[in-house]
Write a protein that holds these residues in place. Structure first.
Motif, PDB file in Angstrom:
ATOM      1  N   SER A  18       0.841  -1.201   0.000  1.00 50.51           N
ATOM      2  CA  SER A  18       0.000   0.000   0.000  1.00 50.51           C
ATOM      3  C   SER A  18       0.871   1.243   0.000  1.00 50.51           C
ATOM      4  N   PHE A  19       0.383   2.256  -0.687  1.00 47.47           N
ATOM      5  CA  PHE A  19       1.026   3.555  -0.706  1.00 47.47           C
ATOM      6  C   PHE A  19      -0.011   4.585  -0.310  1.00 47.47           C
ATOM      7  N   GLN A  20       0.369   5.557   0.494  1.00 44.35           N
ATOM      8  CA  GLN A  20      -0.589   6.562   0.952  1.00 44.35           C
ATOM      9  C   GLN A  20      -0.087   7.937   0.562  1.00 44.35           C
ATOM     10  N   PHE A  21      -0.970   8.723  -0.013  1.00 42.05           N
ATOM     11  CA  PHE A  21      -0.653  10.089  -0.426  1.00 42.05           C
ATOM     12  C   PHE A  21      -1.621  11.018   0.278  1.00 42.05           C
ATOM     13  N   SER A  22      -1.113  12.039   0.942  1.00 41.95           N
ATOM     14  CA  SER A  22      -1.960  12.962   1.694  1.00 41.95           C
ATOM     15  C   SER A  22      -1.971  14.323   1.020  1.00 41.95           C
ATOM     16  N   HIS A  23      -3.097  14.988   1.122  1.00 41.89           N
ATOM     17  CA  HIS A  23      -3.258  16.315   0.529  1.00 41.89           C
ATOM     18  C   HIS A  23      -3.772  17.262   1.597  1.00 41.89           C
ATOM     19  N   GLY A  24      -3.275  18.508   1.592  1.00 37.01           N
ATOM     20  CA  GLY A  24      -3.754  19.488   2.545  1.00 37.01           C
ATOM     21  C   GLY A  24      -5.239  19.758   2.378  1.00 37.01           C
ATOM     22  N   LEU A  25      -5.932  19.996   3.497  1.00 35.53           N
ATOM     23  CA  LEU A  25      -7.375  20.160   3.477  1.00 35.53           C
ATOM     24  C   LEU A  25      -7.769  21.563   3.896  1.00 35.53           C
ATOM     25  N   GLN A  26      -8.677  22.142   3.192  1.00 35.17           N
ATOM     26  CA  GLN A  26      -9.278  23.414   3.559  1.00 35.17           C
ATOM     27  C   GLN A  26     -10.791  23.278   3.396  1.00 35.17           C
ATOM     28  N   PRO A  27     -11.555  23.833   4.316  1.00 31.57           N
ATOM     29  CA  PRO A  27     -13.013  23.773   4.142  1.00 31.57           C
ATOM     30  C   PRO A  27     -13.433  24.413   2.827  1.00 31.57           C
ATOM     31  N   GLN A  28     -14.391  23.808   2.170  1.00 35.00           N
ATOM     32  CA  GLN A  28     -14.972  24.357   0.955  1.00 35.00           C
ATOM     33  C   GLN A  28     -16.480  24.286   1.136  1.00 35.00           C
ATOM     34  N   PHE A  29     -17.085  25.409   1.461  1.00 40.62           N
ATOM     35  CA  PHE A  29     -18.494  25.424   1.835  1.00 40.62           C
ATOM     36  C   PHE A  29     -19.378  25.470   0.594  1.00 40.62           C
ATOM     37  N   VAL A  30     -20.359  24.556   0.567  1.00 45.54           N
ATOM     38  CA  VAL A  30     -21.289  24.453  -0.550  1.00 45.54           C
ATOM     39  C   VAL A  30     -22.712  24.519   0.001  1.00 45.54           C
ATOM     40  N   PHE A  31     -23.535  25.363  -0.602  1.00 42.16           N
ATOM     41  CA  PHE A  31     -24.903  25.581  -0.157  1.00 42.16           C
ATOM     42  C   PHE A  31     -25.851  24.687  -0.949  1.00 42.16           C
ATOM     43  N   PHE A  32     -26.654  23.882  -0.239  1.00 41.32           N
ATOM     44  CA  PHE A  32     -27.662  23.016  -0.844  1.00 41.32           C
ATOM     45  C   PHE A  32     -29.037  23.613  -0.540  1.00 41.32           C
ATOM     46  N   GLN A  33     -29.790  23.949  -1.571  1.00 47.58           N
ATOM     47  CA  GLN A  33     -31.033  24.688  -1.392  1.00 47.58           C
ATOM     48  C   GLN A  33     -32.253  23.807  -1.137  1.00 47.58           C
ATOM     49  N   THR A  34     -32.155  22.498  -1.398  1.00 45.04           N
ATOM     50  CA  THR A  34     -33.306  21.615  -1.184  1.00 45.04           C
ATOM     51  C   THR A  34     -33.517  21.408   0.311  1.00 45.04           C
ATOM     52  N   PRO A  35     -34.671  21.768   0.870  1.00 43.89           N
ATOM     53  CA  PRO A  35     -34.887  21.656   2.320  1.00 43.89           C
ATOM     54  C   PRO A  35     -34.850  20.204   2.797  1.00 43.89           C
ATOM     55  N   LYS A  36     -34.138  19.989   3.904  1.00 47.56           N
ATOM     56  CA  LYS A  36     -34.045  18.675   4.538  1.00 47.56           C
ATOM     57  C   LYS A  36     -34.076  18.860   6.054  1.00 47.56           C
ATOM     58  N   THR A  37     -34.414  17.774   6.766  1.00 48.08           N
ATOM     59  CA  THR A  37     -34.226  17.809   8.215  1.00 48.08           C
ATOM     60  C   THR A  37     -32.730  17.863   8.516  1.00 48.08           C
ATOM     61  N   TRP A  38     -32.386  18.160   9.766  1.00 56.74           N
ATOM     62  CA  TRP A  38     -30.965  18.256  10.113  1.00 56.74           C
ATOM     63  C   TRP A  38     -30.263  16.925   9.879  1.00 56.74           C
ATOM     64  N   SER A  39     -30.888  15.830  10.288  1.00 56.70           N
ATOM     65  CA  SER A  39     -30.268  14.504  10.115  1.00 56.70           C
ATOM     66  C   SER A  39     -30.140  14.130   8.647  1.00 56.70           C
ATOM     67  N   GLU A  40     -31.168  14.462   7.847  1.00 58.36           N
ATOM     68  CA  GLU A  40     -31.075  14.199   6.409  1.00 58.36           C
ATOM     69  C   GLU A  40     -29.952  15.016   5.789  1.00 58.36           C
TER      70      GLU A  40
END
Length: 293
Positions: A18-40
């Motif tokens: 196995s080989f593992q490659f890591s990449h730096g992470l930054q939040p990328q916020f995406v807005f979903f407009q379809t209404p859902k419950t919090w758990s959904e």
């Protein structure tokens, strides 16, 4: 989106190696407009992205506000919900600010049922968040003792926090003996608010961000009658609690998602030296040109 952009940890399972490659992470916020419950919403974010949005500071909050804009009527779910345990946090968030053990270096004189803390005579005391007191601000742009500023305007804890955030960086944290000593000198004998507060709210991704952006009517909010948190349009995006069964649009953190790829080595490839860095680089290049679902 390419595989390189999606992969958090790429693990190639090749002939038992196995080989593992890591990449730096930054939040990328995406807005979903379809209404859902919090758990959904949580389930969708975890399936399609990383998780419901965790917000770490005002800079990220401004990014979320920009992403959401005016595209909602009432409320937008974020990743905060009510836990069962009251925990102490420092207002000044950011993992890079604290060395190991510094978040919890709390030298108490007294702890009671109140949810804010003052510093007096070298020790911490829990107090009501609603009393007007002096406070100590922290300025990250300066060095040494100049970073600590005594605010001699009497304010409730949240007002003191907002004042320090507006004019400096935040209310001060106390990370070590050196800071306890400096703040004792700056406080000049007064009992002063510092950035320590207690609440039960937890982030969906289990990170410990202490950033809070409650609506102006709330102080340090511990008792909310509902268990899930949303941005509220009537408060210009500041937060309030809502019933988790309500349906609302939501914001996901769509940072790079964990992906696993299994590759089979055909007979003609059996002579590959999988320990050769150039071979590993070529495999990663091939995978990065593949789009992942």
């Amino acid at each position: 989106m390419t595989a390189t952009a999606k992969i958090m940890h790429l693990i190639l399972l090749l002939s038992g190696l196995s080989f593992q490659f890591s990449h730096g992470l930054q939040p990328q916020f995406v807005f979903f407009q379809t209404p859902k419950t919090w758990s959904e919403a949580q389930s969708i974010c975890r399936e399609q992205c990383f998780d419901l949005a965790t917000i770490n500071d005002m800079r990220e909050m401004e990014i979320v506000l920009e992403a959401v804009g005016d595209k909602y009527d009432d409320a937008v779910w974020i990743g905060l919900s009510k836990g069962t345990t009251l925990r102490w946090h420092w207002s000044l968030a950011g993992d890079e600010f604290y060395k190991e053990g510094e978040r919890n270096y709390l030298l108490w004189s007294s702890v009671n049922d109140y949810n804010c803390a003052i510093f007096k005579d070298g020790m911490l005391n829990s107090v009501s968040c609603d009393y007007q007191r002096y406070s100590i601000c922290f300025d990250a742009t300066k060095q040494g003792a100049d970073q600590y500023i005594l605010n001699t305007q009497g304010m409730v804890w949240t007002a003191a926090r907002d004042y320090c955030r507006t004019h400096y960086t935040d209310l001060t944290s106390l990370r070590n003996d050196g800071e306890y000593q400096i703040v004792q000198e700056v406080a000049s004998g007064y009992g002063v608010y510092v950035g320590l507060f207690r609440d039960p709210w937890e982030w969906s991704d289990q990170t410990d961000s202490s950033f809070r952006y409650w609506n102006p009517a709330e102080t340090v909010w511990t008792g909310g009658t509902q268990n899930c948190v949303a941005m509220l349009k009537e408060n210009s995006g500041k937060w309030g609690d809502r019933a988790c069964t309500e349906t609302h649009p939501f914001v996901c953190d769509c940072r790079n998602k964990l992906s696993f790829i299994k590759l089979r080595i055909s007979p003609q490839d059996s002579m590959l030296d999988l320990n050769n860095p150039s071979v590993q680089a070529d495999i990663l290049e091939q995978v990065s040109q593949t789009d992942l679902c």
